[in-house]
Design a protein around this motif. Structure first.
Motif, PDB file in Angstrom:
ATOM      1  N   SER A 193      -2.805  -5.716  15.513  1.00 34.59           N
ATOM      2  CA  SER A 193      -2.332  -5.465  14.159  1.00 34.59           C
ATOM      3  C   SER A 193      -1.873  -4.021  14.009  1.00 34.59           C
ATOM      4  CB  SER A 193      -3.459  -5.741  13.158  1.00 34.59           C
ATOM      5  OG  SER A 193      -3.079  -5.374  11.846  1.00 34.59           O
ATOM      6  N   VAL A 194      -0.711  -3.862  13.368  1.00 34.67           N
ATOM      7  CA  VAL A 194      -0.184  -2.537  13.042  1.00 34.67           C
ATOM      8  C   VAL A 194       0.005  -2.483  11.531  1.00 34.67           C
ATOM      9  CG1 VAL A 194       1.761  -0.953  13.292  1.00 34.67           C
ATOM     10  CG2 VAL A 194       0.974  -2.285  15.264  1.00 34.67           C
ATOM     11  N   VAL A 195      -0.473  -1.425  10.904  1.00 35.21           N
ATOM     12  CA  VAL A 195      -0.362  -1.262   9.454  1.00 35.21           C
ATOM     13  C   VAL A 195       0.664  -0.180   9.134  1.00 35.21           C
ATOM     14  CG1 VAL A 195      -1.581  -0.681   7.330  1.00 35.21           C
ATOM     15  CG2 VAL A 195      -2.762  -1.949   9.138  1.00 35.21           C
ATOM     16  N   ASP A 196       1.659  -0.540   8.340  1.00 35.85           N
ATOM     17  CA  ASP A 196       2.663   0.427   7.901  1.00 35.85           C
ATOM     18  C   ASP A 196       2.379   0.946   6.491  1.00 35.85           C
ATOM     19  OD1 ASP A 196       4.399   0.185  10.227  1.00 35.85           O
ATOM     20  OD2 ASP A 196       4.881  -1.805   9.470  1.00 35.85           O
ATOM     21  N   TYR A 197       1.772   0.089   5.683  1.00 33.71           N
ATOM     22  CA  TYR A 197       1.516   0.453   4.283  1.00 33.71           C
ATOM     23  C   TYR A 197       0.396  -0.426   3.753  1.00 33.71           C
ATOM     24  CZ  TYR A 197       2.334   1.306  -0.706  1.00 33.71           C
ATOM     25  OH  TYR A 197       2.196   1.639  -2.036  1.00 33.71           O
ATOM     26  N   SER A 198      -0.549   0.161   3.035  1.00 30.67           N
ATOM     27  CA  SER A 198      -1.614  -0.604   2.383  1.00 30.67           C
ATOM     28  C   SER A 198      -2.101   0.209   1.194  1.00 30.67           C
ATOM     29  CB  SER A 198      -2.759  -0.878   3.361  1.00 30.67           C
ATOM     30  OG  SER A 198      -3.727  -1.722   2.795  1.00 30.67           O
ATOM     31  N   ASP A 199      -1.657  -0.183  -0.011  1.00 30.95           N
ATOM     32  CA  ASP A 199      -1.977   0.610  -1.195  1.00 30.95           C
ATOM     33  C   ASP A 199      -1.741  -0.241  -2.437  1.00 30.95           C
ATOM     34  OD1 ASP A 199      -2.786   2.741  -2.707  1.00 30.95           O
ATOM     35  OD2 ASP A 199      -1.210   4.117  -2.025  1.00 30.95           O
ATOM     36  N   ALA A 200      -2.091   0.297  -3.589  1.00 26.18           N
ATOM     37  CA  ALA A 200      -1.924  -0.415  -4.859  1.00 26.18           C
ATOM     38  C   ALA A 200      -1.376   0.556  -5.904  1.00 26.18           C
ATOM     39  CB  ALA A 200      -3.255  -1.007  -5.314  1.00 26.18           C
ATOM     40  N   PRO A 201      -0.106   0.944  -5.792  1.00 25.48           N
ATOM     41  CA  PRO A 201       0.439   1.995  -6.655  1.00 25.48           C
ATOM     42  C   PRO A 201       0.514   1.632  -8.134  1.00 25.48           C
ATOM     43  CG  PRO A 201       2.187   0.916  -5.419  1.00 25.48           C
ATOM     44  CD  PRO A 201       0.903   0.430  -4.854  1.00 25.48           C
ATOM     45  N   PHE A 202       0.592   0.361  -8.458  1.00 25.97           N
ATOM     46  CA  PHE A 202       0.698  -0.059  -9.853  1.00 25.97           C
ATOM     47  C   PHE A 202      -0.434  -1.009 -10.243  1.00 25.97           C
ATOM     48  CE2 PHE A 202       5.000   0.704  -8.177  1.00 25.97           C
ATOM     49  CZ  PHE A 202       5.342   1.804  -8.954  1.00 25.97           C
ATOM     50  N   GLY A 203      -1.547  -0.872  -9.546  1.00 25.19           N
ATOM     51  CA  GLY A 203      -2.680  -1.762  -9.817  1.00 25.19           C
ATOM     52  C   GLY A 203      -2.548  -3.108  -9.145  1.00 25.19           C
ATOM     53  N   VAL A 204      -1.522  -3.262  -8.295  1.00 21.11           N
ATOM     54  CA  VAL A 204      -1.319  -4.479  -7.502  1.00 21.11           C
ATOM     55  C   VAL A 204      -1.331  -4.071  -6.037  1.00 21.11           C
ATOM     56  CG1 VAL A 204       0.166  -6.462  -7.019  1.00 21.11           C
ATOM     57  CG2 VAL A 204       0.109  -5.480  -9.318  1.00 21.11           C
ATOM     58  N   ALA A 205      -2.096  -4.793  -5.226  1.00 19.89           N
ATOM     59  CA  ALA A 205      -2.227  -4.425  -3.820  1.00 19.89           C
ATOM     60  C   ALA A 205      -1.060  -4.954  -2.999  1.00 19.89           C
ATOM     61  CB  ALA A 205      -3.537  -4.961  -3.265  1.00 19.89           C
ATOM     62  N   TYR A 206      -0.436  -4.069  -2.240  1.00 15.79           N
ATOM     63  CA  TYR A 206       0.670  -4.422  -1.362  1.00 15.79           C
ATOM     64  C   TYR A 206       0.324  -4.035   0.068  1.00 15.79           C
ATOM     65  CZ  TYR A 206       3.223  -4.496  -5.796  1.00 15.79           C
ATOM     66  OH  TYR A 206       3.622  -4.763  -7.075  1.00 15.79           O
TER      67      TYR A 206
END
Length: 253
Positions: A233-246
């Motif tokens: 597994s490679v992670v490029d992005y994991s965050d919740a900038p607007f209260g939604v997890a992407y």
């Protein structure tokens, strides 16, 4: 043969005409586009998996747990989300835009058009009500389909996490969301199919983690007792900038 699976959000914010030029949106968009461009250099035939809306209309749901070939040969539009940005899942699409095309299919089509080669996406939309076992079994069927084709095959998972992580999130705040999302993040980052299959459908639904079914299909694709290899597994992005997890990343068998 399956080359890799790319995970991207099922979010209108990927489309500039819908989200404007905020730095947060631009970051998610750039990482998602970069991920699908890498996939396009490995395979020009993709299988897409997303989740249909809850309480879908009977004519759309047709009583099925999943529908295949969604959007094939058709034009889609983001008009229902605020701008008539048109997309398609293959180069042969024609005719008037189909207003009922699911968001996950629209996003898959929009990302397809951001690559520099001609891509065809065979889109599958899974019911939000599909059980864990049903998702796993469908994923296992997809793996057999992918590996039975001698051509390189890419898998595109279009899914969002919890939408109740902050007070300003679309689903408002739910104190349970952080724990659920942490379990999802850990599983996606580790490439852990078993952990994805351990997600509780009702709890995910209650905190707005609509991508649960698609991720459990992904788990089915990568679960095979006859294979000894570990998912990379490679992670490029994991965050919740607007209260939604992407989440944007890649799983490789």
């Amino acid at each position: 043969m399956l080359t890799s699976a790319v995970l991207v959000p099922s979010a209108p914010l990927l489309v500039p005409e819908l989200s404007g030029d905020s730095a947060e949106s631009a970051q998610v968009r750039a990482t998602a586009i970069a991920a699908v461009r890498r996939l396009s250099h490995e395979a020009v035939h993709w299988v897409g998996v997303g989740v249909g809306p809850e309480n879908a209309e009977p004519e759309n749901a047709a009583g099925e747990l999943w529908r295949s070939g969604v959007g094939r040969g058709q034009i889609g539009t983001f008009a229902g989300f605020g701008a008539d940005v048109r997309t398609s899942l293959d180069a042969d699409a024609a005719g008037e835009p189909l207003p009922s095309l699911e968001l996950c299919a629209l996003v898959a089509g929009w990302l397809r058009a951001r690559t520099d080669v001609e891509i065809t996406v065979d889109m599958h939309v899974v019911s939000a009500e599909a059980s864990v076992n049903e998702c796993r079994e469908f994923g296992q069927q997809l793996r057999k389909q992918l590996d039975s084709d001698n051509r390189p095959q890419g898998l595109l998972i279009v899914a969002d996490g919890a939408s109740t992580l902050t007070a300003k999130a679309p689903g408002s705040f739910d104190e349970r969301a952080a724990g659920v999302q942490s379990a999802i993040d850990d599983a996606l980052i580790a490439g852990d199919p078993e952990a994805l299959l351990a997600l509780d459908p009702e709890l995910c639904r209650s905190v707005g983690a609509q991508g649960r079914a698609a991720w459990q299909v992904l788990a089915g694709v990568f679960m095979d007792s006859s294979r000894s290899t570990t998912t990379r597994s490679v992670v490029d992005y994991s965050d919740a900038p607007f209260g939604v997890a992407y989440h944007v990343g890649t799983w490789r068998p």
